[in-house]
Design a protein around this motif. Structure first.
Motif, short mmCIF file in Angstrom:
data_model
loop_
_atom_site.label_atom_id
_atom_site.label_comp_id
_atom_site.label_asym_id
_atom_site.label_seq_id
_atom_site.Cartn_x
_atom_site.Cartn_y
_atom_site.Cartn_z
N GLU A 21 7.05 36.86 27.04
CA GLU A 21 7.73 35.56 27.00
C GLU A 21 8.68 35.48 25.81
OE1 GLU A 21 3.31 34.55 28.05
OE2 GLU A 21 4.42 35.86 26.68
N SER A 22 9.69 34.64 25.96
CA SER A 22 10.61 34.36 24.87
C SER A 22 11.24 32.99 25.13
CB SER A 22 11.70 35.42 24.77
OG SER A 22 12.45 35.48 25.96
N GLY A 23 11.92 32.47 24.12
CA GLY A 23 12.65 31.23 24.29
C GLY A 23 12.01 30.01 23.67
N GLY A 24 10.82 30.15 23.12
CA GLY A 24 10.19 29.01 22.48
C GLY A 24 10.90 28.65 21.18
N GLY A 25 10.50 27.51 20.61
CA GLY A 25 11.09 27.08 19.36
C GLY A 25 10.79 25.63 19.07
N LEU A 26 11.52 25.09 18.12
CA LEU A 26 11.37 23.70 17.69
C LEU A 26 12.53 22.89 18.26
CD1 LEU A 26 10.08 21.48 15.91
CD2 LEU A 26 11.53 22.33 14.03
N GLN A 55 13.81 18.59 19.24
CA GLN A 55 13.51 17.16 19.13
C GLN A 55 13.15 16.59 20.50
OE1 GLN A 55 16.93 15.33 17.24
NE2 GLN A 55 15.97 15.52 15.23
N ALA A 56 12.41 15.50 20.48
CA ALA A 56 12.06 14.82 21.72
C ALA A 56 13.33 14.46 22.49
CB ALA A 56 11.26 13.56 21.42
N GLY A 57 13.27 14.68 23.81
CA GLY A 57 14.43 14.45 24.66
C GLY A 57 15.30 15.68 24.86
N GLY A 58 15.04 16.71 24.08
CA GLY A 58 15.82 17.93 24.17
C GLY A 58 15.33 18.87 25.27
N SER A 59 15.94 20.06 25.31
CA SER A 59 15.64 21.04 26.36
C SER A 59 15.42 22.42 25.77
CB SER A 59 16.80 21.12 27.37
OG SER A 59 17.01 19.89 28.02
N LEU A 60 14.64 23.20 26.48
CA LEU A 60 14.44 24.61 26.17
C LEU A 60 14.29 25.37 27.48
CD1 LEU A 60 11.78 24.73 23.27
CD2 LEU A 60 14.17 25.45 23.12
N ARG A 61 14.67 26.64 27.46
CA ARG A 61 14.41 27.50 28.61
C ARG A 61 13.57 28.68 28.18
NH1 ARG A 61 18.45 30.87 32.60
NH2 ARG A 61 18.62 32.19 30.74
N LEU A 62 12.40 28.80 28.74
CA LEU A 62 11.53 29.93 28.47
C LEU A 62 11.79 31.04 29.48
CD1 LEU A 62 8.12 28.12 27.82
CD2 LEU A 62 10.01 28.56 26.24
N SER A 63 11.68 32.27 29.02
CA SER A 63 11.85 33.43 29.88
C SER A 63 10.59 34.27 29.86
CB SER A 63 13.04 34.28 29.41
OG SER A 63 14.24 33.54 29.43
N CYS A 64 10.33 34.92 30.97
CA CYS A 64 9.19 35.83 31.09
C CYS A 64 9.69 37.08 31.78
CB CYS A 64 8.07 35.19 31.88
SG CYS A 64 6.68 36.29 32.24
N ALA A 65 9.82 38.15 31.01
CA ALA A 65 10.33 39.40 31.54
C ALA A 65 9.16 40.31 31.92
CB ALA A 65 11.21 40.09 30.51
N ALA A 66 9.27 40.92 33.07
CA ALA A 66 8.22 41.82 33.55
C ALA A 66 8.66 43.27 33.39
CB ALA A 66 7.90 41.54 35.00
N SER A 67 7.72 44.11 33.02
CA SER A 67 7.97 45.55 32.97
C SER A 67 6.79 46.26 33.62
CB SER A 67 8.16 46.04 31.54
OG SER A 67 7.00 45.79 30.77
N GLY A 68 7.02 47.48 34.02
CA GLY A 68 5.97 48.22 34.69
C GLY A 68 6.07 48.11 36.19
#
Length: 124
Positions: free
Chosen positions: A6-11, A13-26
């Motif tokens: 996983e990647s894309g987490g962070g800090l 503010q309320a009302g904001g947006s984030l996009r998390l990614s989950c890359a698969a290998s194997g």
């Protein structure tokens, strides 16, 4: 065997947006149902959203419906969680998971593979 990162987490503010990614290998995500879970301090891990192995069927927890969207890019072999209108109660470690089944389960113990998690913190 599939490895998830996983990647894309962070800090944010309320009302904001984030996009998390989950890359698969194997292996590719083909044939796997994928899900996002989260765990806040002192609480059990809970289901957030899931995507069936065909990529067409989704299911989301009531607490995030209308705000979070799960999707998959088969070319990049990556699953995403777009999170909008974030609230302080969304603060948690977010985990990507996969299972060899077509059913989008909401149960932690029905997923076979897990990522290491990414921290999301929403300030008020």
């Amino acid at each position: 065997q599939v490895q998830l990162v996983e990647s894309g987490g962070g800090l944010v503010q309320a009302g904001g947006s984030l996009r998390l990614s989950c890359a698969a290998s194997g292996r590719t995500f083909s044939g796997y149902t994928t899900g996002w879970f989260r765990q806040a301090p002192g609480k059990e891990r809970e289901f957030v959203a899931g995507l069936g192995w065909s990529g067409g069927r989704t299911h989301s927890a009531d607490s995030v419906k209308g705000r979070f969207t799960i999707s998959r890019d088969n070319v990049k072999n990556t699953v995403y969680l777009q999170m909008n209108s974030l609230k302080p109660e969304d603060t948690a470690v977010y985990y990507c998971a996969a299972r060899l089944d077509s059913y989008v389960s909401t149960r932690v113990n029905e997923y076979d593979y897990w990522g290491q998690g990414t921290q999301v913190t929403v300030s008020s």
